[in-house]
Design a protein around this motif. Sequence first.
Motif, PDB file in Angstrom:
ATOM      1  N   GLY A  63       0.791  -1.223   0.000  1.00  0.00           N
ATOM      2  CA  GLY A  63       0.000   0.000   0.000  1.00  0.00           C
ATOM      3  C   GLY A  63       0.822   1.271   0.000  1.00  0.00           C
ATOM      4  N   GLY A  64       2.076   1.196  -0.364  1.00  0.00           N
ATOM      5  CA  GLY A  64       2.912   2.393  -0.450  1.00  0.00           C
ATOM      6  C   GLY A  64       3.877   2.529   0.705  1.00  0.00           C
ATOM      7  N   LEU A  65       4.731   3.508   0.604  1.00  0.00           N
ATOM      8  CA  LEU A  65       5.727   3.778   1.631  1.00  0.00           C
ATOM      9  C   LEU A  65       5.517   5.178   2.193  1.00  0.00           C
ATOM     10  CD1 LEU A  65       8.975   2.463  -0.108  1.00  0.00           C
ATOM     11  CD2 LEU A  65       7.627   1.321   1.638  1.00  0.00           C
ATOM     12  N   TYR A  66       5.827   5.342   3.451  1.00  0.00           N
ATOM     13  CA  TYR A  66       5.698   6.632   4.099  1.00  0.00           C
ATOM     14  C   TYR A  66       6.931   6.884   4.953  1.00  0.00           C
ATOM     15  CZ  TYR A  66       0.871   6.137   2.697  1.00  0.00           C
ATOM     16  OH  TYR A  66      -0.259   5.957   1.956  1.00  0.00           O
ATOM     17  N   GLY A  67       7.250   8.125   5.152  1.00  0.00           N
ATOM     18  CA  GLY A  67       8.297   8.515   6.085  1.00  0.00           C
ATOM     19  C   GLY A  67       9.675   8.056   5.681  1.00  0.00           C
ATOM     20  N   ALA A  68      10.380   7.468   6.660  1.00  0.00           N
ATOM     21  CA  ALA A  68      11.782   7.088   6.468  1.00  0.00           C
ATOM     22  C   ALA A  68      11.947   6.029   5.388  1.00  0.00           C
ATOM     23  CB  ALA A  68      12.368   6.597   7.789  1.00  0.00           C
ATOM     24  N   ALA A  69      11.000   5.123   5.274  1.00  0.00           N
ATOM     25  CA  ALA A  69      11.107   4.081   4.247  1.00  0.00           C
ATOM     26  C   ALA A  69      11.037   4.691   2.845  1.00  0.00           C
ATOM     27  CB  ALA A  69      10.007   3.045   4.431  1.00  0.00           C
ATOM     28  N   ARG A  70      10.183   5.688   2.685  1.00  0.00           N
ATOM     29  CA  ARG A  70      10.062   6.346   1.386  1.00  0.00           C
ATOM     30  C   ARG A  70      11.337   7.114   1.048  1.00  0.00           C
ATOM     31  NH1 ARG A  70       4.900   9.869  -0.610  1.00  0.00           N
ATOM     32  NH2 ARG A  70       5.765  10.418  -2.629  1.00  0.00           N
ATOM     33  N   ILE A  71      11.898   7.795   2.021  1.00  0.00           N
ATOM     34  CA  ILE A  71      13.142   8.532   1.790  1.00  0.00           C
ATOM     35  C   ILE A  71      14.285   7.562   1.525  1.00  0.00           C
ATOM     36  CG2 ILE A  71      14.826  10.067   2.863  1.00  0.00           C
ATOM     37  CD1 ILE A  71      12.464  11.424   4.258  1.00  0.00           C
ATOM     38  N   GLY A  72      14.316   6.444   2.245  1.00  0.00           N
ATOM     39  CA  GLY A  72      15.353   5.432   2.008  1.00  0.00           C
ATOM     40  C   GLY A  72      15.278   4.864   0.602  1.00  0.00           C
ATOM     41  N   ARG A  73      14.064   4.632   0.114  1.00  0.00           N
ATOM     42  CA  ARG A  73      13.895   4.147  -1.266  1.00  0.00           C
ATOM     43  C   ARG A  73      14.414   5.178  -2.250  1.00  0.00           C
ATOM     44  NH1 ARG A  73       9.440   4.735  -5.018  1.00  0.00           N
ATOM     45  NH2 ARG A  73       9.433   3.017  -6.499  1.00  0.00           N
ATOM     46  N   HIS A  74      14.103   6.432  -2.011  1.00  0.00           N
ATOM     47  CA  HIS A  74      14.595   7.497  -2.886  1.00  0.00           C
ATOM     48  C   HIS A  74      16.117   7.589  -2.835  1.00  0.00           C
ATOM     49  CE1 HIS A  74      14.735  11.275  -5.007  1.00  0.00           C
ATOM     50  NE2 HIS A  74      15.414  11.799  -4.017  1.00  0.00           N
ATOM     51  N   LEU A  75      16.676   7.442  -1.646  1.00  0.00           N
ATOM     52  CA  LEU A  75      18.137   7.547  -1.498  1.00  0.00           C
ATOM     53  C   LEU A  75      18.872   6.478  -2.297  1.00  0.00           C
ATOM     54  CD1 LEU A  75      18.573   8.386   2.274  1.00  0.00           C
ATOM     55  CD2 LEU A  75      19.379   9.748   0.353  1.00  0.00           C
ATOM     56  N   TRP A  76      18.432   5.221  -2.214  1.00  0.00           N
ATOM     57  CA  TRP A  76      19.201   4.187  -2.908  1.00  0.00           C
ATOM     58  C   TRP A  76      19.033   4.302  -4.412  1.00  0.00           C
ATOM     59  CZ3 TRP A  76      18.169   0.236  -6.222  1.00  0.00           C
ATOM     60  CH2 TRP A  76      16.897  -0.278  -6.290  1.00  0.00           C
ATOM     61  N   ARG A  77      17.862   4.722  -4.875  1.00  0.00           N
ATOM     62  CA  ARG A  77      17.685   4.882  -6.324  1.00  0.00           C
ATOM     63  C   ARG A  77      18.478   6.078  -6.838  1.00  0.00           C
ATOM     64  NH1 ARG A  77      12.378   2.743  -8.753  1.00  0.00           N
ATOM     65  NH2 ARG A  77      12.075   0.889  -7.516  1.00  0.00           N
ATOM     66  N   MET A  78      18.467   7.166  -6.096  1.00  0.00           N
ATOM     67  CA  MET A  78      19.208   8.353  -6.497  1.00  0.00           C
ATOM     68  C   MET A  78      20.713   8.086  -6.460  1.00  0.00           C
ATOM     69  SD  MET A  78      19.008  12.099  -4.707  1.00  0.00           S
ATOM     70  CE  MET A  78      19.697  11.483  -3.183  1.00  0.00           C
ATOM     71  N   SER A  79      21.168   7.400  -5.435  1.00  0.00           N
ATOM     72  CA  SER A  79      22.597   7.095  -5.329  1.00  0.00           C
ATOM     73  C   SER A  79      23.041   6.105  -6.396  1.00  0.00           C
ATOM     74  CB  SER A  79      22.918   6.539  -3.941  1.00  0.00           C
ATOM     75  OG  SER A  79      22.653   7.520  -2.966  1.00  0.00           O
ATOM     76  N   LEU A  80      22.189   5.176  -6.774  1.00  0.00           N
ATOM     77  CA  LEU A  80      22.525   4.250  -7.849  1.00  0.00           C
ATOM     78  C   LEU A  80      22.704   5.002  -9.164  1.00  0.00           C
ATOM     79  CD1 LEU A  80      22.964   1.369  -8.885  1.00  0.00           C
ATOM     80  CD2 LEU A  80      20.494   1.255  -9.257  1.00  0.00           C
ATOM     81  N   ALA A  81      21.813   5.952  -9.437  1.00  0.00           N
ATOM     82  CA  ALA A  81      21.943   6.754 -10.657  1.00  0.00           C
ATOM     83  C   ALA A  81      23.230   7.569 -10.627  1.00  0.00           C
ATOM     84  CB  ALA A  81      20.741   7.670 -10.809  1.00  0.00           C
ATOM     85  N   LEU A  82      23.556   8.160  -9.472  1.00  0.00           N
ATOM     86  CA  LEU A  82      24.797   8.923  -9.350  1.00  0.00           C
ATOM     87  C   LEU A  82      26.012   8.018  -9.507  1.00  0.00           C
ATOM     88  CD1 LEU A  82      26.155  11.623  -8.818  1.00  0.00           C
ATOM     89  CD2 LEU A  82      25.954  11.154  -6.365  1.00  0.00           C
ATOM     90  N   LEU A  83      25.951   6.812  -8.956  1.00  0.00           N
ATOM     91  CA  LEU A  83      27.054   5.862  -9.091  1.00  0.00           C
ATOM     92  C   LEU A  83      27.270   5.474 -10.556  1.00  0.00           C
ATOM     93  CD1 LEU A  83      29.109   4.168  -7.479  1.00  0.00           C
ATOM     94  CD2 LEU A  83      27.412   2.349  -7.478  1.00  0.00           C
ATOM     95  N   ILE A  84      26.194   5.267 -11.294  1.00  0.00           N
ATOM     96  CA  ILE A  84      26.313   4.949 -12.717  1.00  0.00           C
ATOM     97  C   ILE A  84      26.940   6.119 -13.465  1.00  0.00           C
ATOM     98  CG2 ILE A  84      24.982   4.517 -14.819  1.00  0.00           C
ATOM     99  CD1 ILE A  84      23.059   2.865 -13.036  1.00  0.00           C
TER     100      ILE A  84
END
Length: 137
Positions: A63-84
């Motif tokens: 049913g979706g993510l809220y709070g820290a879990a949502r930010i954590g999901r954004h962090l790993w996806r954003m960092s993966l793009a930066l790593l690439i």
Amino acid sequence: MILHVSPHAPAILSAAAAMGLGFGWASAHGAHPLPPPEGPVLYLFATFAILAATCDVSMIARGGLYGAARIGRHLWRMSLALLIAVGSFAGQPKAIPPFLRESPLLVLPMIAVLAGLVYWLVRVRFVRGVKVGVVGA
């Protein structure tokens, strides 16, 4: 709060993973196979797409993510793009000065991105917010 999650995201990521696996297999078994690291990188991208699709399906089921879990999901996806992006730059010999081309220093930006990811994931998930008060009066 209404959270809109596209049900098409896992299908798109699964298609990207299938294409990565197909291109990787074709490059390894074709008439002109890609030399390392280009060939195996296709498998690596497919693996990340499969991981992202799996996480998306899990998120939609919950049913979706809220709070820290949502930010954590954004962090790993954003960092993966930066790593690439950082890895792509480090792999361009024209952009690197000749004295650095064979240097282990080219790995430092990638390590910095991973260290930043780990730091922020720990900070967001496990460290409670710092209370900031107004000073003076």
